[in-house]
Write an enzyme that holds these catalytic residues in place. Structure first.
Site, PDB file in Angstrom:
ATOM      1  CB  SER A 192      -0.935   0.006   1.215  1.00  0.00           C
ATOM      2  OG  SER A 192      -0.196   0.183   2.424  1.00  0.00           O
ATOM      3  N   PRO A 226       0.106  -2.268   8.806  1.00  0.00           N
ATOM      4  CG  PRO A 226       1.332  -3.757   7.458  1.00  0.00           C
ATOM      5  CD  PRO A 226      -0.028  -3.109   7.586  1.00  0.00           C
ATOM      6  N   GLY A 227       2.037  -0.346   8.347  1.00  0.00           N
ATOM      7  CA  GLY A 227       2.927   0.800   8.192  1.00  0.00           C
ATOM      8  C   GLY A 227       3.313   1.172   6.775  1.00  0.00           C
ATOM      9  N   GLY A 228       2.539   0.738   5.789  1.00  0.00           N
ATOM     10  CA  GLY A 228       2.858   1.071   4.399  1.00  0.00           C
ATOM     11  C   GLY A 228       2.896   2.566   4.140  1.00  0.00           C
ATOM     12  CG  ASP A 244      -4.247   0.120  12.754  1.00  0.00           C
ATOM     13  OD1 ASP A 244      -4.748  -0.874  13.325  1.00  0.00           O
ATOM     14  OD2 ASP A 244      -4.420   0.364  11.549  1.00  0.00           O
ATOM     15  CG  ASP A 264     -11.983   3.895  16.293  1.00  0.00           C
ATOM     16  OD1 ASP A 264     -11.577   4.262  15.176  1.00  0.00           O
ATOM     17  OD2 ASP A 264     -13.179   3.596  16.516  1.00  0.00           O
ATOM     18  CG  ASP A 281      -5.269   3.066   2.606  1.00  0.00           C
ATOM     19  OD1 ASP A 281      -6.333   3.263   1.981  1.00  0.00           O
ATOM     20  OD2 ASP A 281      -4.493   2.127   2.328  1.00  0.00           O
ATOM     21  CE  LYS A 310      -9.858   1.801   1.722  1.00  0.00           C
ATOM     22  NZ  LYS A 310      -8.578   1.544   1.050  1.00  0.00           N
TER      23      LYS A 310
END
Length: 368
Positions: A192, A226-228, A244, A264, A281, A310
């Protein structure tokens, strides 16, 4: 007949077509659509030939969400012989115009991709012939050399068929077919990361990076694991607060540039008003994300926001239009000047990327 040819992501031809038809109608220009389903091509056939160039002069490409690239046709479909294709193209083109660059393009599907090698081989003798005829300028390799010039597009439907057209260098993508070729960084924990990398390249002018994308800035990444996206901020030297409930990649935490808060993304509010970038994202309803982004900007929690909305399975163009209108309405209510752009980027899939920033002081900013 003059047409505008638009490139988009395969499967989004209906959205791309609906958008150009609507925007053209706003400018009192009309035509009918020919959609090349799952090929990433849309033909907007205009009733008035003069409207092709006129619309390209009036409508910025950056205002189109689903179109990656576009051009106005100067020829109908040209049948090419198996020999001397270059001569057939130069004869059909004539020498009335001069172009600053040449783009060899094809459909974004398997058949189109099979033409890429053919186009690369043909481009060398074609460029030479066009320069000899003074149709292509001697530079002819970089439209940035002549931002007011015209770009020549050659859209190959096959090895035997081509359509020629032009775009304006100042109002077209600098990339062939509107596709930037970015390399996936092996240190990133997620693919991502390419979405945010492309977004920065697309929305932020390079000559403004030193002011708007620079080391030492504070940033917040909502829905970060996870950190993209965090990776893109870290590699630019920013200090990042990652929000997150999931785990962040250890490699990012070891940089010392990331603080991870397990909570959250809709509930987090920064304690200090020193955040420049907000990126997001999250896989959430786009209405919620749109509302959250406008609130962050209006309250002065950030200076600029880059986020994904989205898309639903149906009614995608209408949904993203509604979401953007929600943001515009919030800004208009508080009488602020703003910048808001959205684009279905190459590395996006079922989402569009939005960039927003206020050009006037945040009206709901708390006094420190």
């Amino acid at each position: 007949m003059t047409s505008i040819v638009l490139f988009c992501r395969p499967g989004f031809e209906k959205e791309c077509g609906a958008e150009i038809q609507e925007k053209a109608a706003w400018n009192e220009m009309y035509g009918y659509l020919e959609l090349k389903i799952n090929q990433g091509l849309v033909f907007f056939h205009l009733h008035e030939s003069a409207h092709g160039e006129a619309l390209m002069n009036k409508l910025p490409l950056k205002r189109l969400i689903f179109a990656r690239q576009w051009f106005v046709t100067v020829t109908d479909k040209i049948d090419l012989p198996d020999y001397n294709r270059v001569e057939a193209i130069t004869e059909a083109l004539g020498n009335d115009w001069q172009y600053s660059d040449l783009r060899m393009e094809m459909a974004d599907d398997n058949d189109g991709k099979s033409l890429s090698k053919f186009c690369r081989k043909l481009s060398v003798p074609l460029r030479q012939a066009l320069r000899k005829n003074k149709v292509l300028t001697q530079k002819g390799n970089n439209s940035a050399d002549d931002p007011e010039g015209a770009i020549l597009h050659a859209l190959f439907l096959s090895g035997q068929e081509v359509i020629l057209g032009f775009s304006l260098a100042r109002n077209s993508s600098p990339h062939v077919m509107g596709i930037p070729r970015l390399k996936f960084p092996s240190a990133s924990p997620s693919r991502s990361t390419l979405k945010l990398d492309e977004a920065f390249l697309h929305f932020i002018p390079r000559d403004e990076w030193d002011e708007r994308l620079t080391s030492g800035m504070n940033a917040v990444d909502l829905g970060s694991a996870p950190g993209g996206w965090t990776y893109q901020l870290v590699r630019r030297g920013m200090m990042v607060t990652a929000i997150d409930n999931g785990l962040m990649a250890e490699s990012l935490m070891e940089t010392g540039q990331v603080k991870h808060k397990m909570m959250d993304g809709f509930k987090y509010v920064p304690l200090k008003q020193n955040v420049y970038w907000l990126v997001c994202d999250m896989i959430e309803k786009p209405q919620r994300v749109a509302k959250l982004m406008s609130e962050w900007l209006l309250h002065g929690h950030c200076k600029e926001a880059m986020f994904n909305l989205k898309l639903p399975m149906k009614g995608r163009y209408q949904q993203v239009t509604n979401d953007l209108q929600t943001i515009k309405d919030a800004f208009t209510k508080h009488n602020v000047k703003y910048e808001l752009y959205a684009k279905h980027l190459y590395y996006d899939r079922e989402e569009v990327t939005v960039h927003a920033r206020l050009l006037s002081p945040a009206p709901l900013r708390a006094k420190e």
